[in-house]
Scaffold this motif. Structure first.
Motif, PDB file in Angstrom:
ATOM      1  N   MET A  89       0.848  -1.193   0.000  1.00  0.00           N
ATOM      2  CA  MET A  89       0.000   0.000   0.000  1.00  0.00           C
ATOM      3  C   MET A  89       0.882   1.240   0.000  1.00  0.00           C
ATOM      4  SD  MET A  89      -2.983   1.298   2.609  1.00  0.00           S
ATOM      5  CE  MET A  89      -3.917   2.795   2.204  1.00  0.00           C
ATOM      6  N   ILE A  90       0.592   2.155  -0.914  1.00  0.00           N
ATOM      7  CA  ILE A  90       1.232   3.465  -0.913  1.00  0.00           C
ATOM      8  C   ILE A  90       0.172   4.449  -0.456  1.00  0.00           C
ATOM      9  CG2 ILE A  90       2.440   5.210  -2.252  1.00  0.00           C
ATOM     10  CD1 ILE A  90       3.267   2.991  -4.190  1.00  0.00           C
ATOM     11  N   ASN A  91       0.324   4.935   0.769  1.00  0.00           N
ATOM     12  CA  ASN A  91      -0.724   5.751   1.374  1.00  0.00           C
ATOM     13  C   ASN A  91      -0.492   7.228   1.091  1.00  0.00           C
ATOM     14  OD1 ASN A  91      -3.094   6.080   2.723  1.00  0.00           O
ATOM     15  ND2 ASN A  91      -2.343   5.417   4.716  1.00  0.00           N
ATOM     16  N   GLY A  92      -1.492   8.054   1.430  1.00  0.00           N
ATOM     17  CA  GLY A  92      -1.395   9.488   1.202  1.00  0.00           C
ATOM     18  C   GLY A  92      -0.704  10.209   2.340  1.00  0.00           C
ATOM     19  N   PRO A 146       4.653   5.585   2.926  1.00  0.00           N
ATOM     20  CA  PRO A 146       4.001   6.895   2.957  1.00  0.00           C
ATOM     21  C   PRO A 146       4.220   7.649   1.652  1.00  0.00           C
ATOM     22  CG  PRO A 146       6.088   7.013   4.119  1.00  0.00           C
ATOM     23  CD  PRO A 146       5.931   5.577   3.673  1.00  0.00           C
ATOM     24  N   GLY A 147       3.144   8.153   1.063  1.00  0.00           N
ATOM     25  CA  GLY A 147       3.242   8.968  -0.138  1.00  0.00           C
ATOM     26  C   GLY A 147       2.810  10.394   0.149  1.00  0.00           C
ATOM     27  N   ASN A 148       2.734  11.197  -0.901  1.00  0.00           N
ATOM     28  CA  ASN A 148       2.317  12.600  -0.721  1.00  0.00           C
ATOM     29  C   ASN A 148       1.278  13.019  -1.749  1.00  0.00           C
ATOM     30  OD1 ASN A 148       3.760  12.834  -3.079  1.00  0.00           O
ATOM     31  ND2 ASN A 148       5.336  14.213  -2.262  1.00  0.00           N
ATOM     32  N   TRP A 149       0.574  12.041  -2.338  1.00  0.00           N
ATOM     33  CA  TRP A 149      -0.478  12.243  -3.335  1.00  0.00           C
ATOM     34  C   TRP A 149       0.075  12.507  -4.731  1.00  0.00           C
ATOM     35  CZ3 TRP A 149      -4.350  10.310  -0.958  1.00  0.00           C
ATOM     36  CH2 TRP A 149      -4.721  10.701   0.338  1.00  0.00           C
ATOM     37  N   GLU A 150       1.383  12.699  -4.913  1.00  0.00           N
ATOM     38  CA  GLU A 150       1.951  13.052  -6.214  1.00  0.00           C
ATOM     39  C   GLU A 150       2.557  11.821  -6.909  1.00  0.00           C
ATOM     40  OE1 GLU A 150       1.594  15.939  -7.609  1.00  0.00           O
ATOM     41  OE2 GLU A 150       0.585  16.762  -5.842  1.00  0.00           O
ATOM     42  N   ILE A 164      -0.395  -3.789  -5.499  1.00  0.00           N
ATOM     43  CA  ILE A 164      -0.182  -2.524  -4.787  1.00  0.00           C
ATOM     44  C   ILE A 164      -1.463  -1.705  -4.830  1.00  0.00           C
ATOM     45  CG2 ILE A 164       1.134  -0.378  -4.673  1.00  0.00           C
ATOM     46  CD1 ILE A 164       3.450  -1.801  -6.035  1.00  0.00           C
ATOM     47  N   PHE A 165      -1.909  -1.280  -3.668  1.00  0.00           N
ATOM     48  CA  PHE A 165      -3.061  -0.384  -3.526  1.00  0.00           C
ATOM     49  C   PHE A 165      -2.521   1.017  -3.294  1.00  0.00           C
ATOM     50  CE2 PHE A 165      -6.389   1.093  -0.200  1.00  0.00           C
ATOM     51  CZ  PHE A 165      -7.015   1.909  -1.129  1.00  0.00           C
ATOM     52  N   CYS A 166      -2.774   1.916  -4.240  1.00  0.00           N
ATOM     53  CA  CYS A 166      -2.330   3.310  -4.120  1.00  0.00           C
ATOM     54  C   CYS A 166      -3.506   4.167  -3.653  1.00  0.00           C
ATOM     55  CB  CYS A 166      -1.815   3.830  -5.456  1.00  0.00           C
ATOM     56  SG  CYS A 166      -0.389   2.932  -6.103  1.00  0.00           S
ATOM     57  N   ALA A 167      -3.260   5.056  -2.690  1.00  0.00           N
ATOM     58  CA  ALA A 167      -4.340   5.828  -2.087  1.00  0.00           C
ATOM     59  C   ALA A 167      -4.864   6.942  -2.976  1.00  0.00           C
ATOM     60  CB  ALA A 167      -3.902   6.399  -0.737  1.00  0.00           C
ATOM     61  N   ASN A 168      -4.260   7.178  -4.141  1.00  0.00           N
ATOM     62  CA  ASN A 168      -4.894   8.014  -5.148  1.00  0.00           C
ATOM     63  C   ASN A 168      -4.342   7.667  -6.526  1.00  0.00           C
ATOM     64  OD1 ASN A 168      -2.446   9.428  -5.396  1.00  0.00           O
ATOM     65  ND2 ASN A 168      -3.406  11.442  -5.327  1.00  0.00           N
ATOM     66  N   ASP A 169      -5.025   8.138  -7.569  1.00  0.00           N
ATOM     67  CA  ASP A 169      -4.662   7.769  -8.930  1.00  0.00           C
ATOM     68  C   ASP A 169      -3.336   8.380  -9.374  1.00  0.00           C
ATOM     69  OD1 ASP A 169      -7.024   6.372  -9.059  1.00  0.00           O
ATOM     70  OD2 ASP A 169      -8.100   7.888 -10.216  1.00  0.00           O
ATOM     71  N   LEU A 170      -3.011   9.564  -8.859  1.00  0.00           N
ATOM     72  CA  LEU A 170      -1.754  10.195  -9.257  1.00  0.00           C
ATOM     73  C   LEU A 170      -0.558   9.368  -8.795  1.00  0.00           C
ATOM     74  CD1 LEU A 170      -2.480  13.991  -8.635  1.00  0.00           C
ATOM     75  CD2 LEU A 170      -2.609  12.697 -10.777  1.00  0.00           C
ATOM     76  N   MET A 171      -0.625   8.851  -7.576  1.00  0.00           N
ATOM     77  CA  MET A 171       0.459   7.982  -7.116  1.00  0.00           C
ATOM     78  C   MET A 171       0.478   6.676  -7.904  1.00  0.00           C
ATOM     79  SD  MET A 171       0.768   8.628  -2.994  1.00  0.00           S
ATOM     80  CE  MET A 171      -0.869   7.985  -2.599  1.00  0.00           C
ATOM     81  N   ALA A 172      -0.702   6.217  -8.314  1.00  0.00           N
ATOM     82  CA  ALA A 172      -0.763   5.003  -9.134  1.00  0.00           C
ATOM     83  C   ALA A 172      -0.059   5.220 -10.476  1.00  0.00           C
ATOM     84  CB  ALA A 172      -2.215   4.584  -9.357  1.00  0.00           C
ATOM     85  N   MET A 173      -0.135   6.435 -11.020  1.00  0.00           N
ATOM     86  CA  MET A 173       0.596   6.746 -12.252  1.00  0.00           C
ATOM     87  C   MET A 173       2.098   6.537 -12.055  1.00  0.00           C
ATOM     88  SD  MET A 173      -1.297  10.252 -13.508  1.00  0.00           S
ATOM     89  CE  MET A 173       0.036  10.577 -14.679  1.00  0.00           C
ATOM     90  N   VAL A 181      -4.321  -0.999  -7.875  1.00  0.00           N
ATOM     91  CA  VAL A 181      -5.597  -0.306  -7.663  1.00  0.00           C
ATOM     92  C   VAL A 181      -5.305   1.120  -7.213  1.00  0.00           C
ATOM     93  CG1 VAL A 181      -7.714  -0.187  -6.278  1.00  0.00           C
ATOM     94  CG2 VAL A 181      -6.872  -2.398  -7.073  1.00  0.00           C
ATOM     95  N   GLY A 182      -6.035   2.068  -7.771  1.00  0.00           N
ATOM     96  CA  GLY A 182      -5.906   3.462  -7.371  1.00  0.00           C
ATOM     97  C   GLY A 182      -7.118   3.954  -6.606  1.00  0.00           C
ATOM     98  N   PHE A 183      -7.240   5.278  -6.512  1.00  0.00           N
ATOM     99  CA  PHE A 183      -8.370   5.860  -5.773  1.00  0.00           C
ATOM    100  C   PHE A 183      -8.639   7.254  -6.347  1.00  0.00           C
ATOM    101  CE2 PHE A 183     -11.259   6.976  -2.560  1.00  0.00           C
ATOM    102  CZ  PHE A 183     -11.460   5.927  -1.682  1.00  0.00           C
ATOM    103  N   ASP A 184      -9.894   7.571  -6.599  1.00  0.00           N
ATOM    104  CA  ASP A 184     -10.413   8.877  -7.046  1.00  0.00           C
ATOM    105  C   ASP A 184     -11.177   8.761  -8.351  1.00  0.00           C
ATOM    106  OD1 ASP A 184      -9.342  10.236  -4.907  1.00  0.00           O
ATOM    107  OD2 ASP A 184      -7.661  11.107  -6.018  1.00  0.00           O
ATOM    108  N   ASP A 185     -10.741   7.890  -9.267  1.00  0.00           N
ATOM    109  CA  ASP A 185     -11.299   7.791 -10.613  1.00  0.00           C
ATOM    110  C   ASP A 185     -11.136   9.101 -11.371  1.00  0.00           C
ATOM    111  OD1 ASP A 185     -12.404   6.445 -12.788  1.00  0.00           O
ATOM    112  OD2 ASP A 185     -14.435   7.115 -12.321  1.00  0.00           O
TER     113      ASP A 185
END
Length: 354
Positions: A192-195, A227-231, A252-261, A281-285
């Protein structure tokens, strides 16, 4: 002619209908119809959205203050940025309000208490049915005393005392759903890469991740949570750290789509196939999710639905139906795409349309 199910049923078309018919996200519809020049959208996408909105007879109206005495729902957002979240929430409020013949207008306060008080003061000659107060980040808020004179519902935020009804995303459940989706694919070592730490969303999404592991008798490994920073840059860096482990993750579950990129970039640089080697998997769509290669499976951030729910609460209260302060959690839908599909499913997935 394009026709939505709601239209066939005689119901006013919404932004959700336009998004579904045009094959884009609600965020894209909001950005196109509001005339935003900040979004990186192709001319073809803008044209498709405009044509679909016209075919569905969807009316996007820029509304300003009115002095006719008509009841108005005032939406105050703490911030306006290139992210469309508050615009989506406002559209939900606006569409629901219009169904009841109620006007809606939006103001941005930059979380400035003096400015918020001034906004309310400038509208005292209007018939204000109620106020929806929304924030870009899910957080606790303290509102100026001037709000006490109006029915108020919070969107994506909450007050410390719990005195006001609040509509929030069901982040804990979403974290669990995203993780269980990966477990259901047979993945057993899920990173998991969190925000950004200290915020409500990352905390709850991590709790959901842990709950899913526990429910399926999988041990929690702190080394798999980064820990990520949303970027995108943090998604890239944290993926590199995860994959450098002796026993790297197979999902890997990323807490937002930008980090998934960023995660995608790192995996491709390492020669790992998505989803064969590592499912993501990302988050936000966000709009970009469907145009990645493969398209990104993600959780929808339901800002539009949250806005609709907030408006319903205000309308119910104005009609005499008061249930008291509460926190309503709106579910985040899982949108499955190529980044988690199996081999047989992948064979039947077409490239996204431009």
């Amino acid at each position: 002619m394009v026709k939505s199910k709601r239209q066939a049923a005689g119901t006013r078309p919404t932004m959700m209908d336009v998004a579904a018919a045009a094959g884009v996200s609600q965020a894209t519809v909001s950005l196109v119809l509001s005339g935003s020049k900040l979004a990186r959208l192709t001319d073809a996408t803008r044209r498709r959205v405009m044509e679909t909105a016209e075919q569905l007879n969807y009316k996007f109206v820029r509304r300003g203050p009115r002095t006719t005495g008509q009841a108005t729902i005032l939406f105050i957002a703490d911030e306006a940025s290139t992210d469309p979240w508050m615009s989506l929430a406002f559209e939900g409020v606006r569409d629901k309000a219009l169904d009841f013949g109620v006007n809606a207008l939006m103001a941005v306060s930059h979380a400035d208490a003096d400015l918020e008080t001034s906004i309310l003061s400038s509208l005292r000659d209007q018939s204000i049915l109620g106020i929806v107060y929304g924030t870009i980040l899910t957080r606790q808020v303290g509102l100026p005393a001037a709000f006490g004179a109006h029915r108020t519902v919070l969107v994506n935020c909450y007050d410390e005392q719990g005195a006001l009804p609040a509509v929030l995303p069901a982040d804990l459940l979403a974290g669990r759903v995203a993780t269980e989706h990966l477990i259901g694919l047979g993945r057993r070592r899920i990173g998991m890469i969190n925000g950004q730490q200290g915020l409500d969303n990352p905390r709850d999404r991590l709790r959901g991740y842990k709950q899913a592991l526990t429910s399926h008798d999988l041990a929690f490994d702190a080394a798999l949570v980064k820990p990520g920073n949303w970027e995108p840059s943090s998604g890239y860096a944290m993926t590199m750290e995860l994959m450098a482990q002796d026993n790297p993750p197979d999902a890997i579950f990323c807490a937002n789509d930008l980090m998934a990129m960023g995660c995608f970039e790192a995996l491709k640089q390492l020669g790992r196939k998505i989803p064969e080697d590592v499912a993501v998997v990302g988050f936000d769509d966000r709009e970009i999710a469907r145009f990645l290669h493969p398209p990104l499976t993600t959780m929808v951030l339901p800002q539009y639905e949250m806005g609709q729910t907030a408006a319903e609460l205000l309308l119910d209260s104005a009609g005499g139906l008061t249930t008291g302060p509460n926190r309503i959690k709106v579910e985040c839908e899982l949108i499955q795409r190529g980044s988690t599909l199996g081999a047989k499913q992948l064979a039947g997935v077409a490239e996204p349309a431009e």
